[in-house]
Design an enzyme around this catalytic site. Sequence first.
Site, short mmCIF file in Angstrom:
data_model
loop_
_atom_site.label_atom_id
_atom_site.label_comp_id
_atom_site.label_asym_id
_atom_site.label_seq_id
_atom_site.Cartn_x
_atom_site.Cartn_y
_atom_site.Cartn_z
N HIS A 146 -3.99 7.84 -3.39
CA HIS A 146 -3.62 6.43 -3.10
C HIS A 146 -3.73 6.22 -1.59
CE1 HIS A 146 -0.99 2.74 -3.91
NE2 HIS A 146 -1.28 2.69 -2.63
N HIS B 36 -5.09 3.41 1.75
CA HIS B 36 -5.63 2.15 2.29
C HIS B 36 -6.52 2.49 3.48
CE1 HIS B 36 -2.86 -0.36 -0.10
NE2 HIS B 36 -2.08 0.71 -0.01
N LEU B 37 -7.80 2.19 3.36
CA LEU B 37 -8.74 2.50 4.44
C LEU B 37 -9.11 1.28 5.27
CD1 LEU B 37 -11.22 5.05 2.80
CD2 LEU B 37 -9.60 5.48 4.66
N ARG B 38 -8.76 0.06 4.76
CA ARG B 38 -9.11 -1.18 5.47
C ARG B 38 -10.63 -1.32 5.61
NH1 ARG B 38 -4.03 -2.18 4.03
NH2 ARG B 38 -2.45 -1.60 5.56
N ASN C 292 -7.09 -3.80 -1.61
CA ASN C 292 -6.41 -5.01 -1.10
C ASN C 292 -6.91 -5.42 0.27
OD1 ASN C 292 -5.07 -2.76 0.02
ND2 ASN C 292 -3.14 -3.88 0.26
N LYS D 37 -6.53 -1.68 -10.05
CA LYS D 37 -5.21 -1.76 -9.44
C LYS D 37 -4.52 -3.07 -9.82
CE LYS D 37 -1.76 -0.76 -6.75
NZ LYS D 37 -1.61 -0.35 -5.38
N HIS E 18 1.22 -1.19 -8.95
CA HIS E 18 2.26 -1.40 -7.94
C HIS E 18 3.49 -1.88 -8.71
CE1 HIS E 18 3.79 -2.35 -3.81
NE2 HIS E 18 4.65 -2.98 -4.59
N HIS F 101 3.16 5.28 -5.96
CA HIS F 101 4.22 5.44 -4.95
C HIS F 101 5.61 5.21 -5.55
CE1 HIS F 101 3.51 1.15 -4.92
NE2 HIS F 101 2.47 1.21 -4.12
N LEU G 267 6.34 -0.88 1.46
CA LEU G 267 6.69 -1.33 0.11
C LEU G 267 6.04 -0.40 -0.91
CD1 LEU G 267 6.33 -5.17 0.58
CD2 LEU G 267 8.44 -3.91 0.09
N ASP H 276 -0.47 6.76 0.30
CA ASP H 276 -0.25 5.33 0.60
C ASP H 276 -0.30 5.08 2.10
OD1 ASP H 276 0.04 2.66 0.05
OD2 ASP H 276 2.19 2.75 -0.33
N HIS I 160 -1.36 -0.58 9.99
CA HIS I 160 -1.32 -1.94 10.56
C HIS I 160 -1.23 -1.76 12.07
CE1 HIS I 160 -0.53 -4.20 6.82
NE2 HIS I 160 0.20 -3.16 6.46
N ALA J 92 4.31 -4.46 6.09
CA ALA J 92 4.73 -3.26 5.36
C ALA J 92 3.62 -2.23 5.36
CB ALA J 92 5.08 -3.63 3.92
O1 DOR Z 1 3.71 -0.69 2.44
C1 DOR Z 1 2.71 -1.05 1.85
N1 DOR Z 1 1.57 -1.33 2.52
N2 DOR Z 1 2.74 -1.18 0.54
C2 DOR Z 1 1.73 -1.70 -0.16
O2 DOR Z 1 1.84 -1.80 -1.35
C3 DOR Z 1 0.52 -2.20 0.53
C4 DOR Z 1 0.35 -1.53 1.82
C5 DOR Z 1 -0.65 -2.22 2.71
O3 DOR Z 1 -1.75 -2.54 2.24
O4 DOR Z 1 -0.36 -2.40 3.89
ZN ZN Z 2 -0.60 1.21 -1.32
#
Ligand code: DOR
Ligand code: ZN
Length: 357
Positions: free
Chosen positions: A16, A18-20, A44, A102, A139, A177, A222, A250, A254, A266
Amino acid sequence: MTHVSRLDLVRPDDWHLHLRDGAMLAAVLPFTSAVFGRAIVMPNLVPPARTAAEVAAYRARIVSAVPAGHVFEPLMTCYLTDGTDPADLRAGYAAGAFVAAKLYPAGATTNSDNGVTDMDGLSPVLAAMEEIGMPLLVHGEVTDPAVDIFDREAVFIERVLEPVRRRFPALKVVLEHVTTADGVAYVRDGAGDIAATLTVHHLIINRNALFAGGIRPHYYCLPVAKRERHRLALREAAVSGSPRFFLGTDSAPHLDAAKESACGCAGLFTAPNALECLAQVFEDEGALDRLEGFASLHGPAFYGLAPNPDRIVLVRDPEPQAAPAKVPTPDGTLTVFDPGIPVHWRIEAAPGPQMTP
Ligand code: DOR
Ligand code: ZN
Protein backbone atom coordinates in the site's frame (compact mmCIF):
# COMPACT_ATOMS: atom_id res chain seq x y z
CA MET A 1 15.99 -15.13 21.30
CA THR A 2 19.72 -15.08 20.72
CA HIS A 3 21.19 -11.77 19.69
CA VAL A 4 20.77 -11.18 15.97
CA SER A 5 22.85 -8.54 14.21
CA ARG A 6 22.26 -9.43 10.56
CA LEU A 7 19.07 -10.35 8.72
CA ASP A 8 19.06 -11.81 5.23
CA LEU A 9 15.50 -11.62 3.86
CA VAL A 10 13.63 -12.25 0.66
CA ARG A 11 13.27 -8.76 -0.79
CA PRO A 12 10.09 -7.22 0.66
CA ASP A 13 7.18 -5.54 -1.12
CA ASP A 14 5.02 -2.61 -0.06
CA TRP A 15 1.37 -3.57 -0.40
CA HIS A 16 0.00 0.00 0.00
CA LEU A 17 1.86 3.05 -1.26
CA HIS A 18 1.23 6.59 -2.53
CA LEU A 19 3.76 7.58 -5.18
CA ARG A 20 2.02 10.77 -6.44
CA ASP A 21 3.02 12.14 -9.83
CA GLY A 22 5.39 14.55 -11.58
CA ALA A 23 8.21 16.07 -9.50
CA MET A 24 6.95 14.48 -6.29
CA LEU A 25 6.95 11.02 -7.92
CA ALA A 26 10.53 11.54 -9.07
CA ALA A 27 11.57 12.65 -5.56
CA VAL A 28 9.93 9.84 -3.57
CA LEU A 29 10.01 6.77 -5.82
CA PRO A 30 13.77 6.02 -5.39
CA PHE A 31 13.30 5.48 -1.64
CA THR A 32 10.84 2.70 -2.34
CA SER A 33 12.50 1.18 -5.40
CA ALA A 34 15.85 0.94 -3.57
CA VAL A 35 14.34 -1.43 -1.03
CA PHE A 36 11.08 -2.96 -2.22
CA GLY A 37 10.68 -5.21 -5.24
CA ARG A 38 7.07 -4.26 -5.88
CA ALA A 39 4.41 -1.96 -4.49
CA ILE A 40 0.66 -1.69 -4.72
CA VAL A 41 0.28 1.88 -5.96
CA MET A 42 -2.70 3.91 -4.81
CA PRO A 43 -4.71 5.69 -7.52
CA ASN A 44 -5.77 8.83 -5.60
CA LEU A 45 -4.19 11.34 -7.95
CA VAL A 46 -5.88 14.59 -8.94
CA PRO A 47 -7.83 13.60 -11.01
CA PRO A 48 -7.83 9.96 -9.87
CA ALA A 49 -6.68 7.04 -12.06
CA ARG A 50 -10.08 5.49 -12.72
CA THR A 51 -10.02 3.66 -16.02
CA ALA A 52 -7.70 1.06 -17.52
CA ALA A 53 -6.32 3.73 -19.86
CA GLU A 54 -5.68 6.24 -17.06
CA VAL A 55 -4.00 3.60 -14.91
CA ALA A 56 -1.81 2.39 -17.78
CA ALA A 57 -0.66 5.96 -18.44
CA TYR A 58 0.17 6.45 -14.75
CA ARG A 59 2.06 3.16 -14.69
CA ALA A 60 4.19 4.30 -17.63
CA ARG A 61 5.10 7.52 -15.78
CA ILE A 62 6.17 5.49 -12.74
CA VAL A 63 8.25 3.07 -14.78
CA SER A 64 10.08 5.91 -16.48
CA ALA A 65 10.89 7.46 -13.06
CA VAL A 66 12.59 4.30 -11.68
CA PRO A 67 16.29 5.12 -11.24
CA ALA A 68 18.85 3.19 -13.26
CA GLY A 69 19.98 0.10 -11.38
CA HIS A 70 16.73 -0.35 -9.43
CA VAL A 71 14.46 -3.27 -10.28
CA PHE A 72 10.93 -2.29 -9.30
CA GLU A 73 7.50 -3.38 -10.44
CA PRO A 74 4.53 -1.10 -9.75
CA LEU A 75 1.35 -3.10 -9.16
CA MET A 76 -1.43 -0.78 -10.16
CA THR A 77 -4.90 -0.21 -8.79
CA CYS A 78 -7.90 1.61 -10.16
CA TYR A 79 -10.00 4.08 -8.23
CA LEU A 80 -13.64 3.05 -7.90
CA THR A 81 -16.31 5.70 -8.41
CA ASP A 82 -20.09 5.66 -8.70
CA GLY A 83 -19.49 5.53 -12.46
CA THR A 84 -17.01 2.63 -12.68
CA ASP A 85 -17.81 0.49 -15.70
CA PRO A 86 -17.63 -3.24 -14.90
CA ALA A 87 -16.64 -3.97 -18.51
CA ASP A 88 -13.62 -1.62 -18.32
CA LEU A 89 -12.67 -3.19 -15.01
CA ARG A 90 -12.81 -6.72 -16.41
CA ALA A 91 -10.85 -5.75 -19.52
CA GLY A 92 -8.21 -3.83 -17.55
CA TYR A 93 -7.75 -6.69 -15.11
CA ALA A 94 -7.48 -9.27 -17.88
CA ALA A 95 -4.92 -7.11 -19.71
CA GLY A 96 -2.84 -6.63 -16.54
CA ALA A 97 -3.40 -2.85 -16.42
CA PHE A 98 -4.22 -3.21 -12.71
CA VAL A 99 -4.22 -5.97 -10.12
CA ALA A 100 -6.87 -4.63 -7.73
CA ALA A 101 -9.43 -1.86 -7.25
CA LYS A 102 -9.48 0.68 -4.44
CA LEU A 103 -12.63 1.67 -2.62
CA TYR A 104 -12.53 5.12 -1.06
CA PRO A 105 -15.79 6.11 0.57
CA ALA A 106 -16.34 9.63 -0.86
CA GLY A 107 -14.79 12.20 1.46
CA ALA A 108 -13.03 9.69 3.71
CA THR A 109 -9.51 10.95 3.05
CA THR A 110 -7.07 12.79 0.74
CA ASN A 111 -8.36 13.01 -2.85
CA SER A 112 -11.38 10.84 -2.17
CA ASP A 113 -13.96 13.35 -3.43
CA ASN A 114 -14.64 11.19 -6.46
CA GLY A 115 -15.00 8.06 -4.32
CA VAL A 116 -18.05 5.90 -3.90
CA THR A 117 -21.20 7.42 -2.40
CA ASP A 118 -23.58 4.54 -3.10
CA MET A 119 -22.47 1.05 -2.10
CA ASP A 120 -25.63 -0.54 -3.52
CA GLY A 121 -24.87 1.05 -6.87
CA LEU A 122 -21.45 -0.60 -6.80
CA SER A 123 -22.98 -4.10 -6.81
CA PRO A 124 -22.40 -4.87 -10.51
CA VAL A 125 -18.74 -3.91 -10.06
CA LEU A 126 -18.33 -6.03 -6.93
CA ALA A 127 -20.07 -8.97 -8.61
CA ALA A 128 -17.62 -8.75 -11.52
CA MET A 129 -14.65 -8.56 -9.15
CA GLU A 130 -15.88 -11.56 -7.18
CA GLU A 131 -16.23 -13.53 -10.40
CA ILE A 132 -12.76 -12.74 -11.78
CA GLY A 133 -10.97 -12.95 -8.41
CA MET A 134 -9.90 -9.30 -8.41
CA PRO A 135 -9.12 -8.01 -4.90
CA LEU A 136 -11.07 -5.11 -3.41
CA LEU A 137 -8.80 -2.83 -1.39
CA VAL A 138 -10.79 -0.91 1.18
CA HIS A 139 -10.24 2.37 2.96
CA GLY A 140 -12.32 1.24 5.92
CA GLU A 141 -13.75 4.38 7.46
CA VAL A 142 -17.30 5.69 7.40
CA THR A 143 -17.70 9.33 6.49
CA ASP A 144 -20.80 9.99 8.58
CA PRO A 145 -19.90 13.15 10.53
CA ALA A 146 -22.02 11.90 13.41
CA VAL A 147 -19.52 9.07 13.98
CA ASP A 148 -16.52 9.99 16.13
CA ILE A 149 -13.31 9.97 14.08
CA PHE A 150 -11.77 7.34 16.38
CA ASP A 151 -14.74 5.00 15.81
CA ARG A 152 -14.96 5.26 12.03
CA GLU A 153 -13.10 2.02 11.28
CA ALA A 154 -15.15 -0.13 13.65
CA VAL A 155 -18.40 1.39 12.38
CA PHE A 156 -17.33 0.85 8.76
CA ILE A 157 -16.80 -2.84 9.42
CA GLU A 158 -20.27 -3.17 10.89
CA ARG A 159 -22.20 -0.95 8.48
CA VAL A 160 -20.39 -1.44 5.18
CA LEU A 161 -17.80 -4.22 5.08
CA GLU A 162 -19.71 -7.03 6.72
CA PRO A 163 -22.83 -6.50 4.55
CA VAL A 164 -20.65 -6.42 1.39
CA ARG A 165 -18.88 -9.63 2.40
CA ARG A 166 -22.17 -11.37 3.16
CA ARG A 167 -23.48 -10.38 -0.24
CA PHE A 168 -20.25 -11.31 -2.09
CA PRO A 169 -18.77 -14.12 0.02
CA ALA A 170 -16.07 -15.06 -2.49
CA LEU A 171 -14.83 -11.48 -2.98
CA LYS A 172 -11.15 -11.10 -2.04
CA VAL A 173 -10.84 -8.15 0.34
CA VAL A 174 -7.94 -6.26 1.88
CA LEU A 175 -8.84 -4.01 4.79
CA GLU A 176 -6.12 -1.43 4.25
CA HIS A 177 -4.07 0.19 7.02
CA VAL A 178 -6.02 -1.41 9.83
CA THR A 179 -5.73 0.69 13.01
CA THR A 180 -7.95 -0.91 15.64
CA ALA A 181 -8.26 -4.08 17.70
CA ASP A 182 -11.73 -4.39 16.12
CA GLY A 183 -10.22 -4.43 12.63
CA VAL A 184 -7.57 -6.94 13.64
CA ALA A 185 -10.15 -9.29 15.14
CA TYR A 186 -12.42 -8.98 12.12
CA VAL A 187 -9.65 -9.92 9.71
CA ARG A 188 -8.08 -12.58 11.92
CA ASP A 189 -11.30 -14.44 12.62
CA GLY A 190 -13.41 -13.74 9.53
CA ALA A 191 -14.56 -16.33 7.06
CA GLY A 192 -13.47 -16.06 3.45
CA ASP A 193 -10.59 -14.50 1.62
CA ILE A 194 -9.72 -11.46 3.70
CA ALA A 195 -6.43 -9.87 4.70
CA ALA A 196 -5.20 -6.58 6.12
CA THR A 197 -2.24 -4.32 5.57
CA LEU A 198 -0.52 -2.75 8.55
CA THR A 199 1.55 0.41 8.36
CA VAL A 200 4.84 0.80 10.18
CA HIS A 201 3.78 4.04 11.84
CA HIS A 202 0.61 2.59 13.36
CA LEU A 203 2.80 -0.07 14.99
CA ILE A 204 4.94 2.66 16.58
CA ILE A 205 2.77 5.64 17.50
CA ASN A 206 -0.53 5.97 19.28
CA ARG A 207 -2.77 9.02 19.27
CA ASN A 208 -0.80 10.73 22.03
CA ALA A 209 1.96 11.36 19.47
CA LEU A 210 -0.35 13.80 17.69
CA PHE A 211 -0.48 16.07 20.72
CA ALA A 212 2.89 15.59 22.45
CA GLY A 213 3.68 19.07 23.77
CA GLY A 214 1.70 20.72 20.95
CA ILE A 215 0.03 19.71 17.71
CA ARG A 216 2.24 17.46 15.58
CA PRO A 217 1.12 17.55 11.96
CA HIS A 218 3.73 15.04 10.84
CA TYR A 219 1.97 12.34 12.85
CA TYR A 220 -1.44 13.06 11.31
CA CYS A 221 -2.75 10.50 8.86
CA LEU A 222 -5.98 8.72 8.06
CA PRO A 223 -7.08 6.50 9.57
CA VAL A 224 -5.80 8.53 12.51
CA ALA A 225 -3.67 6.72 15.10
CA LYS A 226 -5.77 5.24 17.89
CA ARG A 227 -5.29 4.65 21.63
CA GLU A 228 -2.54 2.43 23.03
CA ARG A 229 -4.56 -0.78 23.32
CA HIS A 230 -5.19 -0.67 19.58
CA ARG A 231 -1.51 -0.16 18.80
CA LEU A 232 -0.70 -3.21 20.91
CA ALA A 233 -3.30 -5.27 19.02
CA LEU A 234 -1.73 -4.20 15.71
CA ARG A 235 1.71 -5.27 16.90
CA GLU A 236 0.37 -8.60 18.05
CA ALA A 237 -1.20 -9.15 14.62
CA ALA A 238 1.97 -8.15 12.76
CA VAL A 239 4.19 -10.58 14.65
CA SER A 240 1.55 -13.34 14.91
CA GLY A 241 2.73 -15.14 11.79
CA SER A 242 -0.80 -15.10 10.39
CA PRO A 243 -0.63 -14.84 6.59
CA ARG A 244 -3.65 -12.51 6.70
CA PHE A 245 -1.46 -9.61 7.86
CA PHE A 246 1.24 -8.02 5.73
CA LEU A 247 3.13 -4.77 5.27
CA GLY A 248 1.57 -1.79 3.50
CA THR A 249 3.44 1.33 4.52
CA ASP A 250 0.81 3.82 3.31
CA SER A 251 3.75 6.18 2.83
CA ALA A 252 1.86 9.30 1.71
CA PRO A 253 4.10 12.33 1.14
CA HIS A 254 2.81 15.88 1.33
CA LEU A 255 4.99 19.00 1.13
CA ASP A 256 5.85 20.44 4.53
CA ALA A 257 3.92 23.60 3.61
CA ALA A 258 0.78 21.49 3.16
CA LYS A 259 1.31 19.58 6.41
CA GLU A 260 2.27 22.57 8.58
CA SER A 261 -0.91 24.50 8.02
CA ALA A 262 -4.14 25.51 9.77
CA CYS A 263 -5.68 22.55 7.90
CA GLY A 264 -2.79 20.14 7.39
CA CYS A 265 -3.00 17.23 4.98
CA ALA A 266 -3.25 13.64 6.21
CA GLY A 267 -0.35 11.32 5.44
CA LEU A 268 3.04 10.27 6.76
CA PHE A 269 6.11 9.95 4.55
CA THR A 270 7.69 6.71 5.73
CA ALA A 271 9.24 5.24 2.58
CA PRO A 272 12.84 6.29 3.46
CA ASN A 273 12.97 4.41 6.77
CA ALA A 274 9.98 2.05 6.81
CA LEU A 275 11.87 -1.25 6.67
CA GLU A 276 14.45 -0.20 9.25
CA CYS A 277 11.71 0.91 11.67
CA LEU A 278 9.78 -2.29 11.02
CA ALA A 279 12.80 -4.44 11.83
CA GLN A 280 13.11 -2.54 15.12
CA VAL A 281 9.47 -3.26 15.96
CA PHE A 282 9.99 -6.97 15.30
CA GLU A 283 13.18 -6.96 17.38
CA ASP A 284 11.41 -5.20 20.24
CA GLU A 285 8.66 -7.84 20.05
CA GLY A 286 11.23 -10.67 20.07
CA ALA A 287 9.91 -11.74 16.68
CA LEU A 288 12.67 -11.12 14.14
CA ASP A 289 12.07 -14.63 12.81
CA ARG A 290 8.58 -13.49 11.70
CA LEU A 291 9.72 -10.35 9.86
CA GLU A 292 10.27 -12.05 6.52
CA GLY A 293 6.77 -13.52 6.49
CA PHE A 294 5.16 -10.16 7.23
CA ALA A 295 7.30 -8.06 4.89
CA SER A 296 8.12 -10.45 2.05
CA LEU A 297 5.94 -13.59 1.93
CA HIS A 298 2.34 -13.09 3.10
CA GLY A 299 1.55 -10.32 0.61
CA PRO A 300 2.59 -12.20 -2.52
CA ALA A 301 0.74 -15.29 -1.30
CA PHE A 302 -2.49 -13.31 -0.94
CA TYR A 303 -2.13 -11.76 -4.40
CA GLY A 304 -1.19 -15.11 -5.98
CA LEU A 305 2.33 -13.96 -6.88
CA ALA A 306 5.73 -15.52 -6.26
CA PRO A 307 7.97 -13.91 -3.63
CA ASN A 308 10.73 -11.72 -5.04
CA PRO A 309 13.66 -13.76 -6.36
CA ASP A 310 16.39 -11.67 -4.73
CA ARG A 311 17.29 -10.77 -1.14
CA ILE A 312 18.09 -7.82 1.07
CA VAL A 313 20.33 -7.63 4.11
CA LEU A 314 19.63 -5.63 7.26
CA VAL A 315 22.43 -4.93 9.71
CA ARG A 316 22.10 -4.02 13.38
CA ASP A 317 24.39 -1.23 14.55
CA PRO A 318 25.17 -0.82 18.24
CA GLU A 319 24.32 2.89 17.99
CA PRO A 320 20.82 3.95 16.89
CA GLN A 321 20.31 5.79 13.62
CA ALA A 322 20.13 9.59 13.66
CA ALA A 323 16.69 11.15 13.17
CA PRO A 324 15.91 11.23 9.45
CA ALA A 325 16.77 14.31 7.38
CA LYS A 326 14.20 16.16 5.29
CA VAL A 327 13.93 15.21 1.63
CA PRO A 328 14.07 18.05 -0.93
CA THR A 329 11.75 18.33 -3.94
CA PRO A 330 11.63 21.14 -6.50
CA ASP A 331 8.49 22.46 -4.77
CA GLY A 332 9.65 22.25 -1.14
CA THR A 333 10.75 19.77 1.50
CA LEU A 334 9.24 16.55 2.81
CA THR A 335 9.53 15.52 6.44
CA VAL A 336 10.32 11.85 6.94
CA PHE A 337 8.61 9.87 9.72
CA ASP A 338 10.50 10.23 13.01
CA PRO A 339 9.69 7.04 14.93
CA GLY A 340 10.73 8.52 18.26
CA ILE A 341 12.31 5.21 19.33
CA PRO A 342 15.91 4.04 18.93
CA VAL A 343 16.23 2.31 15.55
CA HIS A 344 19.38 0.22 15.26
CA TRP A 345 18.75 -1.37 11.89
CA ARG A 346 20.02 -0.21 8.53
CA ILE A 347 19.97 -1.70 5.08
CA GLU A 348 23.30 -3.00 3.90
CA ALA A 349 24.26 -1.53 0.55
CA ALA A 350 23.75 -4.02 -2.24
CA PRO A 351 27.11 -5.29 -3.54
CA GLY A 352 27.41 -3.29 -6.75
CA PRO A 353 29.88 -3.58 -9.61
CA GLN A 354 33.48 -3.14 -8.46
CA MET A 355 34.96 0.26 -9.26
CA THR A 356 38.43 0.14 -10.79
CA PRO A 357 40.70 2.83 -9.34
O1 DOR B 1 -3.17 9.66 5.63
C1 DOR B 1 -3.54 9.36 4.51
N1 DOR B 1 -2.98 9.91 3.42
N2 DOR B 1 -4.52 8.49 4.37
C2 DOR B 1 -5.08 8.22 3.19
O2 DOR B 1 -5.98 7.42 3.14
C3 DOR B 1 -4.62 8.92 1.97
C4 DOR B 1 -3.25 9.40 2.13
C5 DOR B 1 -2.85 10.40 1.07
O3 DOR B 1 -3.09 10.14 -0.11
O4 DOR B 1 -2.27 11.41 1.42
ZN1 ZN C 1 -3.21 5.15 1.64
